[in-house]
Design a protein around this motif. Structure first.
Motif, PDB file in Angstrom:
ATOM      1  N   MET A   8       0.811  -1.215   0.000  1.00  0.00           N
ATOM      2  CA  MET A   8       0.000   0.000   0.000  1.00  0.00           C
ATOM      3  C   MET A   8       0.850   1.274   0.000  1.00  0.00           C
ATOM      4  N   LEU A   9       2.167   1.142   0.148  1.00  0.00           N
ATOM      5  CA  LEU A   9       3.039   2.295   0.334  1.00  0.00           C
ATOM      6  C   LEU A   9       3.805   2.671  -0.925  1.00  0.00           C
ATOM      7  N   ASP A  10       4.026   3.969  -1.095  1.00  0.00           N
ATOM      8  CA  ASP A  10       4.949   4.415  -2.130  1.00  0.00           C
ATOM      9  C   ASP A  10       6.296   4.711  -1.454  1.00  0.00           C
ATOM     10  N   ASN A  11       7.301   5.066  -2.228  1.00  0.00           N
ATOM     11  CA  ASN A  11       8.643   5.287  -1.676  1.00  0.00           C
ATOM     12  C   ASN A  11       8.689   6.422  -0.660  1.00  0.00           C
ATOM     13  N   GLU A  12       7.877   7.458  -0.868  1.00  0.00           N
ATOM     14  CA  GLU A  12       7.837   8.584   0.059  1.00  0.00           C
ATOM     15  C   GLU A  12       7.318   8.152   1.433  1.00  0.00           C
ATOM     16  N   LEU A  13       6.261   7.356   1.451  1.00  0.00           N
ATOM     17  CA  LEU A  13       5.711   6.860   2.726  1.00  0.00           C
ATOM     18  C   LEU A  13       6.683   5.903   3.415  1.00  0.00           C
ATOM     19  N   LYS A  14       7.352   5.069   2.632  1.00  0.00           N
ATOM     20  CA  LYS A  14       8.348   4.158   3.209  1.00  0.00           C
ATOM     21  C   LYS A  14       9.461   4.950   3.891  1.00  0.00           C
ATOM     22  N   ALA A  15       9.918   6.012   3.240  1.00  0.00           N
ATOM     23  CA  ALA A  15      10.972   6.849   3.820  1.00  0.00           C
ATOM     24  C   ALA A  15      10.504   7.503   5.117  1.00  0.00           C
ATOM     25  N   ALA A  16       9.250   7.937   5.150  1.00  0.00           N
ATOM     26  CA  ALA A  16       8.702   8.556   6.364  1.00  0.00           C
ATOM     27  C   ALA A  16       8.621   7.546   7.506  1.00  0.00           C
ATOM     28  N   ILE A  17       8.212   6.315   7.191  1.00  0.00           N
ATOM     29  CA  ILE A  17       8.117   5.269   8.217  1.00  0.00           C
ATOM     30  C   ILE A  17       9.510   4.895   8.709  1.00  0.00           C
ATOM     31  N   GLU A  18      10.473   4.793   7.798  1.00  0.00           N
ATOM     32  CA  GLU A  18      11.850   4.444   8.183  1.00  0.00           C
ATOM     33  C   GLU A  18      12.413   5.417   9.218  1.00  0.00           C
ATOM     34  N   LYS A  19      12.065   6.686   9.095  1.00  0.00           N
ATOM     35  CA  LYS A  19      12.544   7.701  10.041  1.00  0.00           C
ATOM     36  C   LYS A  19      12.005   7.463  11.449  1.00  0.00           C
ATOM     37  N   GLU A  20      10.828   6.827  11.552  1.00  0.00           N
ATOM     38  CA  GLU A  20      10.211   6.559  12.854  1.00  0.00           C
ATOM     39  C   GLU A  20      10.818   5.345  13.556  1.00  0.00           C
ATOM     40  N   LEU A  21      11.408   4.440  12.798  1.00  0.00           N
ATOM     41  CA  LEU A  21      11.869   3.158  13.353  1.00  0.00           C
ATOM     42  C   LEU A  21      13.202   3.315  14.081  1.00  0.00           C
ATOM     43  N   PRO A  22      13.444   2.481  15.103  1.00  0.00           N
ATOM     44  CA  PRO A  22      14.729   2.520  15.806  1.00  0.00           C
ATOM     45  C   PRO A  22      15.885   2.254  14.841  1.00  0.00           C
ATOM     46  N   LYS A  23      16.934   3.037  14.954  1.00  0.00           N
ATOM     47  CA  LYS A  23      18.064   2.971  14.008  1.00  0.00           C
ATOM     48  C   LYS A  23      18.860   1.675  14.110  1.00  0.00           C
TER      49      LYS A  23
END
Length: 185
Positions: free
Chosen positions: A138-153
């Motif tokens: 359901m995600l495009d690359n922009e949404l994936k990038a936004a979610i990645e920023k939320e996840l623990p590094k």
């Protein structure tokens, strides 16, 4: 002879344990990467007992994955299925946190799951963690990038879709490498 009462507790033993809220896609993932046929439905707590499946990897190698009932906030105090299923998580080498792409707050969902494990048994935080964002078709690359920023590094993550097969090979590779080279992931 002697007489006594013994209480035996059965715990599932698997290489990977699927951890997530109800309806995160745990059973769908299990059915798509193994031959297991867990009950799948669109309501909470469809999975009431752990389901095991063998993931066929490469060159005849395999590992065991356990679909565990969903965790809800307060599970460590016995809410939902509470202690009845948290004990099964103790015997898994890796915990695969499954967070759906359509979650309102991915970081908060991971924090709640992490906190429930810590409240139940702080030793579980010594296990290897992997995060999979399910329903990622359901995600495009922009949404994936936004979610990645939320996840623990420091925790490896992968975007998957159990329905389309997106990211499943990458997930298997990540789990296999974590199981066999925990210091190199």
């Amino acid at each position: 002879g002697s007489e006594g009462i013994k209480i035996l507790e059965l715990k599932v033993l698997a290489d990977v344990g699927l951890v997530g809220f109800p309806n995160a896609g745990k059973s769908t993932l299990l059915s798509s990467i193994t031959a297991a046929k867990p009950k799948i439905a669109d309501y909470a707590f469809t999975t009431l007992v752990p389901q095991l499946g063998m993931v066929e990897y490469r060159d005849g190698k395999s590992f065991c994955i356990a679909d565990l009932p969903g965790i809800i906030e307060g599970a460590a105090e016995g809410k939902g299925l509470g202690h009845r299923f948290l004990r099964h998580i103790e015997r898994n080498s890796i915990l695969l946190f499954l967070i759906p792409a359509d979650s309102k707050d991915h970081k908060e969902e991971f924090a709640i799951l992490h906190n429930e494990l810590e409240q139940y048994n702080p030793e579980m935080l010594q296990k290897d963690f992997v995060i999979a964002i399910s329903k990622s078709d359901m995600l495009d690359n922009e949404l994936k990038a936004a979610i990645e920023k939320e996840l623990p590094k420091k925790i490896p993550h992968v975007f998957i879709s159990s329905v389309t097969g997106q990211g499943l090979s990458e997930l298997k590779d990540l789990l296999w490498n974590t199981l066999n080279n925990p210091d190199k992931v």
